[in-house]
Design an enzyme around this catalytic site. Structure first.
Site, PDB file in Angstrom:
ATOM      1  CB  CYS A  76      43.795  39.015  33.092  1.00 12.02           C
ATOM      2  SG  CYS A  76      44.038  37.827  31.770  1.00 12.02           S
ATOM      3  CB  CYS A 188      50.738  34.851  33.782  1.00 13.08           C
ATOM      4  SG  CYS A 188      49.225  33.920  34.090  1.00 13.08           S
ATOM      5  CB  THR A 189      47.410  37.777  37.528  1.00 14.14           C
ATOM      6  OG1 THR A 189      46.423  37.189  36.673  1.00 14.14           O
ATOM      7  CG2 THR A 189      47.669  39.204  37.117  1.00 14.14           C
TER       8      THR A 189
END
Ligand code: DGL
Length: 269
Positions: A76, A188-189
């Site tokens: 994250c 952002c994952t």
């Protein structure tokens, strides 16, 4: 006690975005057992204060260490920005910690981009972590950051590859700050799920970089260097969430690309 190679790899995120990273690692390292934790009680992290994200990350890492993880991947960007340094200090020698920011920063430097855009949650953008790290290595690179807070909840709710995501993505990416960039970092994952839509917006004219490939390569090289690659898988992967719903499990399957079962793990009560 120092960890050993046959122990599992822990991976955490605020929700299911980190499953994009988990899946990449699962395919590259089939002998590794993964223990995933999505903190769905506190999702999204991107709107939380750095102190709150640090507290959540500490508690989740403690849980993963109790599961005997040899490595903890902070999948994250919001948590990597706010909590990585603290986790390294706090749990020194207990496990290997990997963040998702440094591998993307290294990719920018090795590609020699001169003008990059960064889209991410408010927490990541407000930390300026990408700008600071890239500029510390190469002052000349222009780093244009834009907070795109609607994207993670939109994806988490299953709104991607459709008219809603198209219009939200177009709205964000038309921002003047992102004009004339030669690469865009999906910091952002959650964003690998909308990578194709972003690529369509740019007509394939710029490079789009996300965490999955670079973090996977980073994890492999750290485990090799530390002589910690597992010779044989001992147990099945486990996927925990701090708040369970069936719709969440369905979205998780889309993220992971395979049929997985989520289990509730109440670490907050
Ligand atoms: N996946 C998280 C990240 O990479 C963001 C989602 C959230 O805001 O919780 O930053």
């Amino acid at each position: 006690m120092l960890p050993t190679s046959d122990q599992p790899i822990g991976i955490f995120d605020s929700g299911i975005g980190g499953l994009t990273v988990a899946n990449a690692i699962h395919h590259a390292l089939p002998n590794e057992q993964l223990i995933y934790f999505g903190d769905t009680v506190h999702l999204p992290y991107g709107d939380k204060s750095a102190d709150a994200i640090r507290y959540y990350s500490l508690k989740i890492s403690k849980f993963l260490l109790e599961q005997h993880c040899k490595m903890i991947i902070i999948a994250c960007n919001s948590a990597s920005s706010a909590a990585y340094d603290m986790l390294l200090d706090f749990f020194e020698g207990k496990a290997l910690f990997v963040n998702v920011v440094d591998p993307l920063v290294q990719a920018v430097i090795s590609h020699n981009y001169q003008n990059v855009g960064v889209i991410a949650t408010k927490a990541t953008i407000n930390s300026s972590i990408y700008k600071n790290k890239i500029k510390t290595i190469n002052q000349k690179v222009r780093v244009n950051q834009l907070a795109t807070p609607l994207l993670a909840p939109m994806i988490e709710e299953g709104f991607y590859r459709g008219s809603i995501s198209k219009s939200v993505i177009e709205n964000y990416l038309s921002h003047p700050d992102l004009k004339d960039i030669d690469a865009l970092l999906l910091a952002c994952t959650h964003y690998p799920l909308i990578r194709d839509e972003i690529n369509t917006f740019y007509g394939g004219k710029i490079d789009i970089l996300d965490s999955t490939d670079v973090v996977r390569e980073d994890v492999i090289s750290i485990l090799q260097k530390e002589n910690m690659l597992s010779p044989k898988r001992k147990k099945e992967d486990q996927f925990y969430v701090s708040d369970y719903t069936t719709s969440f499990e369905e979205t998780a399957r889309n993220f992971y690309g395979e049929d997985i079962r989520l289990e509730a793990m109440h670490i907050w009560t």
